[in-house]
Scaffold this active site. Structure first.
Site, mmCIF file in Angstrom:
data_model
loop_
_atom_site.group_PDB
_atom_site.id
_atom_site.type_symbol
_atom_site.label_atom_id
_atom_site.label_comp_id
_atom_site.label_asym_id
_atom_site.label_seq_id
_atom_site.Cartn_x
_atom_site.Cartn_y
_atom_site.Cartn_z
ATOM 1 N N CYS A 1 -1.852 -3.496 49.568
ATOM 2 C CA CYS A 1 -2.709 -3.481 48.373
ATOM 3 C C CYS A 1 -3.678 -2.295 48.324
ATOM 4 O O CYS A 1 -3.590 -1.460 47.428
ATOM 5 C CB CYS A 1 -3.493 -4.784 48.296
ATOM 6 S SG CYS A 1 -2.439 -6.208 48.006
ATOM 7 N N ASP B 1 15.551 -14.540 46.850
ATOM 8 C CA ASP B 1 15.244 -13.287 47.544
ATOM 9 C C ASP B 1 16.568 -12.593 47.847
ATOM 10 O O ASP B 1 17.548 -13.256 48.224
ATOM 11 C CB ASP B 1 14.491 -13.560 48.855
ATOM 12 C CG ASP B 1 13.732 -12.331 49.340
ATOM 13 O OD1 ASP B 1 12.491 -12.357 49.326
ATOM 14 O OD2 ASP B 1 14.395 -11.324 49.712
ATOM 15 N N VAL C 1 3.559 -13.081 48.883
ATOM 16 C CA VAL C 1 3.090 -13.706 47.651
ATOM 17 C C VAL C 1 4.041 -14.809 47.205
ATOM 18 O O VAL C 1 3.621 -15.936 46.917
ATOM 19 C CB VAL C 1 2.924 -12.623 46.556
ATOM 20 C CG1 VAL C 1 2.758 -13.239 45.185
ATOM 21 C CG2 VAL C 1 1.732 -11.745 46.895
ATOM 22 N N ARG D 1 2.560 -2.924 57.232
ATOM 23 C CA ARG D 1 2.712 -2.030 56.081
ATOM 24 C C ARG D 1 1.506 -1.102 55.926
ATOM 25 O O ARG D 1 0.373 -1.554 55.912
ATOM 26 C CB ARG D 1 2.909 -2.859 54.806
ATOM 27 C CG ARG D 1 4.281 -3.517 54.762
ATOM 28 C CD ARG D 1 4.458 -4.357 53.540
ATOM 29 N NE ARG D 1 3.554 -5.492 53.532
ATOM 30 C CZ ARG D 1 3.512 -6.405 52.582
ATOM 31 N NH1 ARG D 1 4.317 -6.299 51.547
ATOM 32 N NH2 ARG D 1 2.679 -7.412 52.643
ATOM 33 N N THR E 1 5.632 -3.717 44.793
ATOM 34 C CA THR E 1 5.339 -2.599 43.884
ATOM 35 C C THR E 1 4.736 -1.478 44.740
ATOM 36 O O THR E 1 3.520 -1.276 44.736
ATOM 37 C CB THR E 1 4.365 -3.031 42.764
ATOM 38 O OG1 THR E 1 3.313 -3.816 43.339
ATOM 39 C CG2 THR E 1 5.057 -3.815 41.684
HETATM 40 N N1 LIG Z 1 0.648 -9.260 50.435
HETATM 41 C C1 LIG Z 1 -0.474 -9.461 49.809
HETATM 42 O O1 LIG Z 1 -1.460 -9.785 50.428
HETATM 43 C C2 LIG Z 1 -0.580 -9.312 48.298
HETATM 44 C C3 LIG Z 1 -1.740 -9.782 47.679
HETATM 45 C C4 LIG Z 1 -1.846 -9.672 46.313
HETATM 46 C C5 LIG Z 1 -0.834 -9.075 45.578
HETATM 47 N N2 LIG Z 1 0.271 -8.600 46.202
HETATM 48 C C6 LIG Z 1 1.323 -8.015 45.372
HETATM 49 O O2 LIG Z 1 2.390 -8.953 45.257
HETATM 50 C C7 LIG Z 1 3.639 -8.269 45.167
HETATM 51 C C8 LIG Z 1 4.568 -8.746 46.263
HETATM 52 O O3 LIG Z 1 3.996 -8.406 47.516
HETATM 53 P P1 LIG Z 1 4.376 -9.140 48.864
HETATM 54 O O4 LIG Z 1 3.300 -8.796 49.821
HETATM 55 O O5 LIG Z 1 4.686 -10.560 48.617
HETATM 56 O O6 LIG Z 1 5.722 -8.342 49.245
HETATM 57 P P2 LIG Z 1 6.734 -8.695 50.435
HETATM 58 O O7 LIG Z 1 7.363 -7.429 50.825
HETATM 59 O O8 LIG Z 1 6.074 -9.543 51.474
HETATM 60 O O9 LIG Z 1 7.820 -9.631 49.749
HETATM 61 C C9 LIG Z 1 8.621 -9.219 48.715
HETATM 62 C C10 LIG Z 1 9.943 -9.939 48.838
HETATM 63 O O10 LIG Z 1 10.686 -9.603 47.667
HETATM 64 C C11 LIG Z 1 12.036 -9.424 48.048
HETATM 65 N N3 LIG Z 1 12.648 -8.642 46.989
HETATM 66 C C12 LIG Z 1 12.541 -7.325 46.710
HETATM 67 N N4 LIG Z 1 13.202 -7.013 45.584
HETATM 68 C C13 LIG Z 1 13.748 -8.166 45.156
HETATM 69 C C14 LIG Z 1 14.523 -8.502 44.044
HETATM 70 N N5 LIG Z 1 14.870 -7.589 43.131
HETATM 71 N N6 LIG Z 1 14.927 -9.770 43.901
HETATM 72 C C15 LIG Z 1 14.570 -10.707 44.820
HETATM 73 N N7 LIG Z 1 13.819 -10.459 45.878
HETATM 74 C C16 LIG Z 1 13.399 -9.197 46.039
HETATM 75 C C17 LIG Z 1 11.995 -8.779 49.406
HETATM 76 O O11 LIG Z 1 13.187 -9.014 50.136
HETATM 77 C C18 LIG Z 1 10.792 -9.488 50.034
HETATM 78 O O12 LIG Z 1 11.171 -10.639 50.773
HETATM 79 C C19 LIG Z 1 3.313 -6.789 45.231
HETATM 80 O O13 LIG Z 1 3.184 -6.297 43.929
HETATM 81 C C20 LIG Z 1 1.974 -6.775 45.925
HETATM 82 O O14 LIG Z 1 1.216 -5.633 45.587
HETATM 83 C C21 LIG Z 1 0.428 -8.722 47.545
#
Ligand SMILES: NC(=O)c1ccc[n+]([C@@H]2O[C@H](COP(=O)([O-])OP(=O)(O)OC[C@H]3O[C@@H](n4cnc5c(N)ncnc54)[C@H](O)[C@@H]3O)[C@@H](O)[C@H]2O)c1
Length: 402
Positions: free
Chosen positions: A258, A30, A12, A326, A84
């Site tokens: 998700c 990050d 995201v 995941r 999350t």
């Molecule tokens: N992947 C999807 O398709 C998608 C779609 C819609 C919503 N979401 C939501 O978006 C959110 C993020 O998901 P994602 O898929 O991008 O996750 P992800 O795991 O791909 O990326 C998260 C990133 O955040 C970093 N991170 C973790 N804690 C941190 C912190 N305290 N400070 C800085 N960086 C930190 C991690 O190192 C990682 O690179 C989640 O709530 C998810 O449910 C994801």
């Protein structure tokens, strides 16, 4: 140019950074230093985010990744995009949100606009994020807070940040207005709702809708099998109805960050408020049980025993054409196979390495089970990879299907 800090540079956060880079100076924060180094060298780790775009913004000075929290100080807008997940006992886990709030609270100037894009239950922005940032700030802060749940579907070509309608709502009218101004730069269709809680709930409900319908079709696949009819032919027949029906297809279970996770956030908040979530809980269970059903079917077709048999699991990513593992259904399928004595290897060139194992060649097994079918995989190669092929995607002619 306004400065934007995006906390979390995963699916995201990096996606939003790539779109925002055209209009803002983006600081991608990050806490994973390997990801930060890779991004600063102009290499994207996310499907759908082109490394060339990243390099372009880096050369224009409009993108920089960092793991130094103090680098976010000058940002005017902060976007939260951290995981999350669920805890081991499958409860909402807001520890990443908490640490993001700490980073923001301790390092950002005052005031800024804080937008949460991470998926969570209704009330998270108002009752959790705002108080947490205030708690971690040394002095009194007057930040603006908004939610705009992310709907990105990584690897998808037809819908992206620009043409996917985006829900948003601020805790105050000013926060809503500023949020609209921010996203209007790179999103064509912005939909304001009356409260952050509605936006948060809508995101959870969208994915719950999918989870429940996938569970329904997974249950129906088992019913069709017991009746000796084809689930696929039956679904195609039902799908000739031009209204009131939406086709979902059966699978070995749901994966990704998700669909297996978000409904549990909704169920948890429902139960906390004394409302029933029995349907949501049951749908989750049906999808989780599909891996066992698949292995039961394969075992029954192979003289009732998998002991000592070589099984190749094809496609361990949770969906086609991405390397994301995941919550992949391949994991419980492999666990069930191994617990029954099968000698399991897996093939997935996109994933390459997973759980200290590497992708095996696509041939030479007694049994093959297709979990995810990437476009790059030839159907004929799958059919030639083993004497018996069970295809949970229903796409390979000649294979045994659900
Ligand atoms: N992947 C999807 O398709 C998608 C779609 C819609 C919503 N979401 C939501 O978006 C959110 C993020 O998901 P994602 O898929 O991008 O996750 P992800 O795991 O791909 O990326 C998260 C990133 O955040 C970093 N991170 C973790 N804690 C941190 C912190 N305290 N400070 C800085 N960086 C930190 C991690 O190192 C990682 O690179 C989640 O709530 C998810 O449910 C994801």
């Amino acid at each position: 140019m306004k400065k934007v800090a995006v906390i979390g540079q995963g699916y995201v956060g990096l996606t939003i950074s790539a779109f925002a880079g055209e209009f803002f100076e983006v600081i991608g924060f990050d806490n994973n230093s390997a990801i930060v180094a890779q991004l600063n060298s102009g290499i994207s780790h996310i499907e759908g985010v082109d490394s060339a775009i990243l390099r372009k913004w880096i050369s224009f000075g409009s993108y920089k990744a960092t793991n130094q929290a103090s680098d976010i100080f000058a940002a005017d807008v902060v976007v939260i995009a951290v995981p999350t997940p669920l805890t081991l006992d499958r409860k909402p886990d807001l520890t990443f949100i908490d640490s993001a709030c700490r980073t923001i609270g301790e390092n950002i100037k005052n005031p800024v606009l804080v937008i949460n894009e991470s998926t969570s239950f209704p009330g998270t922005l108002r009752n959790y994020i705002k108080p947490a940032i205030e708690k971690y700030s040394e002095s009194e802060v007057e930040h603006l807070y908004a939610i705009s749940p992310e709907r990105v579907d990584p690897g998808r070509g037809d819908f992206n940040q620009k043409n996917t309608p985006r829900l948003y709502s601020g805790l105050t009218p000013v926060a809503s207005r500023q949020t609209r101004e921010f996203y209007a730069k790179f999103c064509d269709n912005l939909v304001e709702v009356s409260s952050p809680e509605v936006a948060e709930a809508a995101k959870l409900f969208e994915n719950t809708f999918r989870q429940v319908n996938i569970a329904l079709v997974n249950e129906f696949a088992q019913i069709a099998q017991s009746l000796g009819i084809s689930v696929y032919e039956t679904l195609d027949a039902a799908n000739t109805k031009p209204y009131g029906f939406m086709k979902f297809t059966p699978s070995a279970g749901v994966g990704g960050h998700c669909i297996p996770v978000d409904p549990t956030y909704l169920a948890a908040v429902a139960e906390e408020h004394g409302a029933p979530a029995t349907f949501i809980r049951r749908a989750n269970d049906v999808n989780l049980e599909m891996s066992k059903y698949v292995v039961d079917r394969v075992e029954a077709d192979n003289q009732g025993s998998l002991q000592g048999k070589s099984v190749l699991v094809i496609g361990v990513a949770y969906k086609p054409n991405v390397a994301d593992v995941r919550e992949t259904a391949a994991a419980p399928v492999i666990e069930h196979l191994r617990s029954r004595g099968a000698l399991v290897s897996w093939h997935d060139d996109l994933v390459g390495e997973w759980r200290s194992e590497t992708s095996a060649p696509l041939h030479g097994a007694e049994i093959a089970i297709v979990i995810t079918l990437h476009d790059s995989i030839k159907h004929s190669s799958v059919m030639a990879s083993a004497q018996y092929v069970f295809d949970t995607t229903g796409k390979i002619e000649g294979a045994v299907t659900l």
